[in-house]
Design an enzyme around this catalytic site. Sequence first.
Site, PDB file in Angstrom:
ATOM      1  N   MET A  84      -9.588  47.945  16.848  1.00  0.00           N
ATOM      2  CA  MET A  84     -10.905  48.477  16.508  1.00  0.00           C
ATOM      3  C   MET A  84     -11.415  47.959  15.164  1.00  0.00           C
ATOM      4  SD  MET A  84     -11.318  49.838  19.259  1.00  0.00           S
ATOM      5  CE  MET A  84     -11.924  51.277  20.078  1.00  0.00           C
TER       6      MET A  84
ATOM      7  N   ILE B  34     -13.825  41.149  13.736  1.00  0.00           N
ATOM      8  CA  ILE B  34     -13.062  39.923  13.469  1.00  0.00           C
ATOM      9  C   ILE B  34     -13.973  38.964  12.698  1.00  0.00           C
ATOM     10  CG2 ILE B  34     -11.842  37.982  14.544  1.00  0.00           C
ATOM     11  CD1 ILE B  34     -10.451  40.423  15.388  1.00  0.00           C
TER      12      ILE B  34
ATOM     13  N   HIS C  83     -13.026  45.416  26.899  1.00  0.00           N
ATOM     14  CA  HIS C  83     -13.929  46.473  26.439  1.00  0.00           C
ATOM     15  C   HIS C  83     -14.280  47.377  27.618  1.00  0.00           C
ATOM     16  CE1 HIS C  83     -16.799  48.371  23.785  1.00  0.00           C
ATOM     17  NE2 HIS C  83     -17.659  48.358  24.795  1.00  0.00           N
TER      18      HIS C  83
HETATM   19  C1  GAR Z   1      -9.271  50.398  25.776  1.00  0.00           C
HETATM   20  O1  GAR Z   1      -9.998  51.182  26.704  1.00  0.00           O
HETATM   21  C2  GAR Z   1     -10.074  49.196  25.354  1.00  0.00           C
HETATM   22  O2  GAR Z   1     -10.916  48.708  26.356  1.00  0.00           O
HETATM   23  C3  GAR Z   1     -10.867  49.756  24.200  1.00  0.00           C
HETATM   24  O3  GAR Z   1      -9.944  50.576  23.519  1.00  0.00           O
HETATM   25  C4  GAR Z   1      -9.061  51.155  24.465  1.00  0.00           C
HETATM   26  C5  GAR Z   1      -7.651  51.033  23.939  1.00  0.00           C
HETATM   27  O4  GAR Z   1      -6.770  51.768  24.731  1.00  0.00           O
HETATM   28  N1  GAR Z   1     -11.401  48.726  23.374  1.00  0.00           N
HETATM   29  C6  GAR Z   1     -12.587  48.791  22.764  1.00  0.00           C
HETATM   30  O5  GAR Z   1     -13.298  49.772  22.829  1.00  0.00           O
HETATM   31  C7  GAR Z   1     -12.986  47.547  21.999  1.00  0.00           C
HETATM   32  N2  GAR Z   1     -14.291  47.679  21.487  1.00  0.00           N
HETATM   33  P1  GAR Z   1      -5.198  51.551  24.606  1.00  0.00           P
HETATM   34  O6  GAR Z   1      -4.842  51.647  23.103  1.00  0.00           O
HETATM   35  O7  GAR Z   1      -4.593  52.657  25.388  1.00  0.00           O
HETATM   36  O8  GAR Z   1      -4.888  50.175  25.161  1.00  0.00           O
END
Ligand code: GAR
Length: 210
Positions: free
Chosen positions: A93, A96, A112
């Site tokens: 999060m 970059i 995402h």
């Molecule tokens: C995931 O749903 C991913 O798509 C999202 O964070 C979550 C992480 O879950 N990413 C974003 O929102 C990027 N902007 P996890 O830690 O259980 O893999």
Amino acid sequence: MTKPLRIAVFASGSGSNFQALVDAAKAGKLDVTIGLLVCDKPAAAVVGRAQAAGVPVHTFRPKDYPSREAYEQELLERLREERIELVVLAGYMRIITSVLVEAYWGRMINIHPSLLPSFPGLHAVRQALDHGVKVTGVTVHYVDGGLDSGPIIAQRALAIAPDDTEASLEEKIHRIEHELYPDVVQGIAEGRIRFADNRVIIQPKDGIAQ
Ligand code: GAR
């Protein structure tokens, strides 16, 4: 590219997508070596998952550095030491900067939980619910330095049920992510998915269009 492809996963939280990649590799469905987990929150659950899987961990605290570029320079050195060929952002999060984007242009991907370009940024699932959209989904894309932007590799759509809550929808989205992300990484490892001439090139698996 070496065989198996050496990847680093960047994550900030629970790490269920990291776990899906580890599990797919163990099950022989993903032909990569996960050479490094990078995490900007040393207490995050994903760190324990990496230790349990025997994956080397690099944690850091952004506030210990004068700028984003400063910690990314250090990350870049570590990625080079570990001979990382593909950077896989999985719930990382942070913005970059050009330090990593330029070094890994066409070799860094993100997942995402929305159908980009709708709902970039934080709380994408909540944003979709708040807007009342009837369909949302998951996007995997190459990283270009914008917020959840860059050339799109794959998308999966999902209908939102009238009784879906943020938790129920997040669970459905995670299920899709845990299949889609290892599939895309495997496509890159096999050379079927490439970024060349400034565009995404996808060759169908076994001659079957996807
Ligand atoms: C995931 O749903 C991913 O798509 C999202 O964070 C979550 C992480 O879950 N990413 C974003 O929102 C990027 N902007 P996890 O830690 O259980 O893999």
